[in-house]
Write a protein that holds these residues in place. Sequence first.
Motif, PDB file in Angstrom:
ATOM      1  N   LEU B 176       0.793  -1.220   0.000  1.00 32.51           N
ATOM      2  CA  LEU B 176       0.000   0.000   0.000  1.00 32.51           C
ATOM      3  C   LEU B 176       0.829   1.276   0.000  1.00 32.51           C
ATOM      4  CD1 LEU B 176      -2.950  -0.868   2.365  1.00 32.51           C
ATOM      5  CD2 LEU B 176      -2.928  -0.704  -0.125  1.00 32.51           C
ATOM      6  N   VAL B 177       2.056   1.192   0.443  1.00 31.35           N
ATOM      7  CA  VAL B 177       2.817   2.408   0.724  1.00 31.35           C
ATOM      8  C   VAL B 177       2.964   3.308  -0.512  1.00 31.35           C
ATOM      9  CG1 VAL B 177       5.151   1.547   0.312  1.00 31.35           C
ATOM     10  CG2 VAL B 177       4.784   3.248   2.056  1.00 31.35           C
ATOM     11  N   GLY B 178       2.860   2.731  -1.709  1.00 26.97           N
ATOM     12  CA  GLY B 178       3.025   3.566  -2.900  1.00 26.97           C
ATOM     13  C   GLY B 178       1.719   4.018  -3.517  1.00 26.97           C
ATOM     14  N   GLN B 179       0.587   3.618  -2.926  1.00 31.41           N
ATOM     15  CA  GLN B 179      -0.711   3.974  -3.499  1.00 31.41           C
ATOM     16  C   GLN B 179      -0.933   5.483  -3.394  1.00 31.41           C
ATOM     17  OE1 GLN B 179      -1.148   1.294  -5.181  1.00 31.41           O
ATOM     18  NE2 GLN B 179      -3.329   1.075  -4.716  1.00 31.41           N
ATOM     19  N   PRO B 180      -1.590   6.078  -4.382  1.00 33.66           N
ATOM     20  CA  PRO B 180      -1.800   7.529  -4.386  1.00 33.66           C
ATOM     21  C   PRO B 180      -2.429   8.048  -3.086  1.00 33.66           C
ATOM     22  CG  PRO B 180      -2.581   6.547  -6.429  1.00 33.66           C
ATOM     23  CD  PRO B 180      -2.137   5.416  -5.565  1.00 33.66           C
ATOM     24  N   GLN B 181      -3.421   7.293  -2.559  1.00 37.16           N
ATOM     25  CA  GLN B 181      -4.085   7.750  -1.337  1.00 37.16           C
ATOM     26  C   GLN B 181      -3.073   7.866  -0.190  1.00 37.16           C
ATOM     27  OE1 GLN B 181      -4.873   5.203  -3.275  1.00 37.16           O
ATOM     28  NE2 GLN B 181      -7.051   4.618  -3.133  1.00 37.16           N
ATOM     29  N   VAL B 182      -2.208   6.860  -0.076  1.00 39.61           N
ATOM     30  CA  VAL B 182      -1.243   6.848   1.019  1.00 39.61           C
ATOM     31  C   VAL B 182      -0.223   7.971   0.814  1.00 39.61           C
ATOM     32  CG1 VAL B 182       0.450   5.453   2.251  1.00 39.61           C
ATOM     33  CG2 VAL B 182      -1.561   4.376   1.241  1.00 39.61           C
ATOM     34  N   VAL B 183       0.243   8.101  -0.415  1.00 35.07           N
ATOM     35  CA  VAL B 183       1.236   9.134  -0.707  1.00 35.07           C
ATOM     36  C   VAL B 183       0.644  10.511  -0.390  1.00 35.07           C
ATOM     37  CG1 VAL B 183       2.555  10.246  -2.529  1.00 35.07           C
ATOM     38  CG2 VAL B 183       2.418   7.751  -2.426  1.00 35.07           C
ATOM     39  N   PHE B 186       0.478  11.237   3.375  1.00 34.12           N
ATOM     40  CA  PHE B 186       1.743  11.556   4.042  1.00 34.12           C
ATOM     41  C   PHE B 186       2.391  12.826   3.483  1.00 34.12           C
ATOM     42  CE2 PHE B 186       1.791   7.032   5.360  1.00 34.12           C
ATOM     43  CZ  PHE B 186       1.917   7.269   6.711  1.00 34.12           C
ATOM     44  N   SER B 187       2.019  13.200   2.260  1.00 35.57           N
ATOM     45  CA  SER B 187       2.750  14.299   1.630  1.00 35.57           C
ATOM     46  C   SER B 187       2.569  15.593   2.407  1.00 35.57           C
ATOM     47  CB  SER B 187       2.314  14.467   0.175  1.00 35.57           C
ATOM     48  OG  SER B 187       0.936  14.761   0.151  1.00 35.57           O
ATOM     49  N   GLY B 188       1.437  15.719   3.146  1.00 31.64           N
ATOM     50  CA  GLY B 188       1.268  16.918   3.955  1.00 31.64           C
ATOM     51  C   GLY B 188       2.193  16.934   5.160  1.00 31.64           C
ATOM     52  N   ALA B 189       2.394  15.746   5.748  1.00 32.49           N
ATOM     53  CA  ALA B 189       3.085  15.684   7.037  1.00 32.49           C
ATOM     54  C   ALA B 189       4.592  15.482   6.897  1.00 32.49           C
ATOM     55  CB  ALA B 189       2.489  14.570   7.889  1.00 32.49           C
ATOM     56  N   LEU B 190       5.007  14.830   5.827  1.00 33.46           N
ATOM     57  CA  LEU B 190       6.424  14.467   5.728  1.00 33.46           C
ATOM     58  C   LEU B 190       7.090  15.213   4.575  1.00 33.46           C
ATOM     59  CD1 LEU B 190       6.065  10.616   6.202  1.00 33.46           C
ATOM     60  CD2 LEU B 190       6.937  12.252   7.874  1.00 33.46           C
ATOM     61  N   PRO B 191       8.403  15.374   4.649  1.00 32.89           N
ATOM     62  CA  PRO B 191       9.117  16.004   3.539  1.00 32.89           C
ATOM     63  C   PRO B 191       8.902  15.223   2.245  1.00 32.89           C
ATOM     64  CG  PRO B 191      10.595  15.580   5.402  1.00 32.89           C
ATOM     65  CD  PRO B 191       9.289  14.981   5.745  1.00 32.89           C
ATOM     66  N   ARG B 192       8.900  15.920   1.162  1.00 28.06           N
ATOM     67  CA  ARG B 192       8.591  15.322  -0.131  1.00 28.06           C
ATOM     68  C   ARG B 192       9.544  14.164  -0.471  1.00 28.06           C
ATOM     69  NH1 ARG B 192       5.742  17.169  -4.330  1.00 28.06           N
ATOM     70  NH2 ARG B 192       6.309  16.305  -6.360  1.00 28.06           N
ATOM     71  N   ALA B 197      10.713   8.471  -1.248  1.00 28.01           N
ATOM     72  CA  ALA B 197      11.527   7.303  -0.904  1.00 28.01           C
ATOM     73  C   ALA B 197      10.629   6.174  -0.424  1.00 28.01           C
ATOM     74  CB  ALA B 197      12.539   7.675   0.184  1.00 28.01           C
ATOM     75  N   LEU B 198       9.655   6.516   0.413  1.00 29.72           N
ATOM     76  CA  LEU B 198       8.704   5.511   0.907  1.00 29.72           C
ATOM     77  C   LEU B 198       7.948   4.889  -0.259  1.00 29.72           C
ATOM     78  CD1 LEU B 198       7.082   6.935   4.166  1.00 29.72           C
ATOM     79  CD2 LEU B 198       8.419   4.845   3.876  1.00 29.72           C
ATOM     80  N   ALA B 199       7.498   5.744  -1.153  1.00 33.21           N
ATOM     81  CA  ALA B 199       6.731   5.254  -2.295  1.00 33.21           C
ATOM     82  C   ALA B 199       7.582   4.311  -3.142  1.00 33.21           C
ATOM     83  CB  ALA B 199       6.236   6.423  -3.132  1.00 33.21           C
TER      84      ALA B 199
END
Lengths: 313, 244
Positions: B176-183, B186-192, B197-199
């Motif tokens: 799931l980590v690369g799914q658009p919803q997940v990205v 997290f994109s609001g809370a974590l550095p791009r 990298a997670l994705a």
Amino acid sequence: MIETDQLTRRYGQLTAVDGLSIRAEPGQVLGLLGPNGAGKSTAMRMIAGFLAPTSGTARVCGHDVQREPLAARRALGYLPEGAPSYGEMTVREFLRFIIGVRRLDAERGRHRFDEVVGWLQLESVLEASIDTLSKGLRRRVGLAQAILHDPPVLMLDEPTDGLDPNQKHAVRKLIDAMARQRTILVSTHLLEEVHALCNRVVIIAHGKLLADATPAELEARSRYHGAVSFSAPGSALAQEMLGRLPNVAAIEVDALDGRVTVFPRPGTRILEDVEQLLREQGLEVSEIQLERGRLDEVFRRITTTGEAAEAGA
Amino acid sequence: MSAVLAVLRRELRSFFVTPLAYVFLVIFLVLAGILTFYTGDFYERGQADLQPFFVIHPWLYLILVPAVTMRMWAEEAKSGTLELLLTLPVTLWQAMLGKFFAAWLFIGLALALTFPLWLTVNYLGSPDNGVIVAGYIGSWLMAGSFVAIGACLSALTRSQVVAFVLTATVCVLLILVGQPQVVDFFSGALPRRLVNALAYLSMLRHFEAIARGVLDLRDLAYFLLSAAGWLTTGVLLLELKRVR
């Protein structure tokens, strides 16, 4: 040969094996004796390489179990406690697997397979899955596994535990037959086993070595060593006279069956004196016995009071 | 090497003496068929290819791989055979690799048994068989990553159930980590960069290209390296158990 030097294993605060130094030579059956939880299995697991020592070393045929683990394991046949084996395999598959992992070449593998199977009388159960075997048979399969590669060193963790007397006898006979050229380390908490099997005994409790001696030496440390016991009705007067013999230290009468035990002073022999006195009193002695010493009493004293060992090997 | 083979053969055999192997194969094939035809729009797409079949593979593996790997070390620890195995002259790596390859080959067998689907598309049309082969290879490599995760986490515990749950959890996270919803989440809370990298760790992201028939070296490397990483961690866990 098995040598350990200050072998120690800690689990957090608990010290399961504490500075254990033992040595077993070829031709020797060394008994590792101790109450349950004394650290026997932990010590064996370190020698076998299953557990790493917290400190200290162990060597099998000169190979340090930490630095040359594979060489040490090749020299060792090991029967872990409870003789674990893959229950879903048949006996034949299981032994074939061991041959494969131990990389015996095809011809030697076949030869050893037949030899060991014949010797342990496993022919009739070769195609049975191990789950369906009786405890005694499973133990024999475990033994077969341990000796398939004809190892110079054999280590057996409670090999007769949970077996019936006939099975125990059979296993002991096997160990006895294997003992000639090998180094064998057997752990047990059964004292009868020491007499039946071992030519030397190491007693441990709370992970510490408390005694390292031959069974006879241990017996000599019993207060019963050299004592004379007899059964004779109406011996009250004789008992009083026995008490006045110069070498007699004490007299005890069993409250249940009236059997009299006469203890000698240390280093003296009283059998002849006692016999003579009984004869002079004209007592009808139904049975008289010179005691060798009682291992259970020595064992209990050593392991419960932690009495230090003054007797070396 | 032959110690690895001995362990591998024993593991494979132990799959097939219990009903586990057959139950697994049947469920795998039935699920693969149903999901391909009902959720994958196999017919409606009007194309002769196996893409609807390959896209469901991550989800199939998610449930079935942990079922195969959960017993790998946990059962040995529980039944005491671990002590037997690890006091034989085998290194931890040899034992680990033997077990890993056994499970991986078994999944490979399950995958190979889906060949009727391949026959079907070839009967219905003329698909690009190169793409299909690429899809199979990619799928098997992805299965390798899943099996390595299971092998590692099975070494952590003596309970097969715990091993199953841990493995399934880690796998679902990695899918799931690369799914658009997940990205997006997290994109609001974590550095791009971190989000990217997670994705990049996502299984799906690496598998999607493969399912379309593009065998990119980077995707293959991802699956192989992640398998190697998980296996190494598993060996370290076993070593830690010995010392602790």
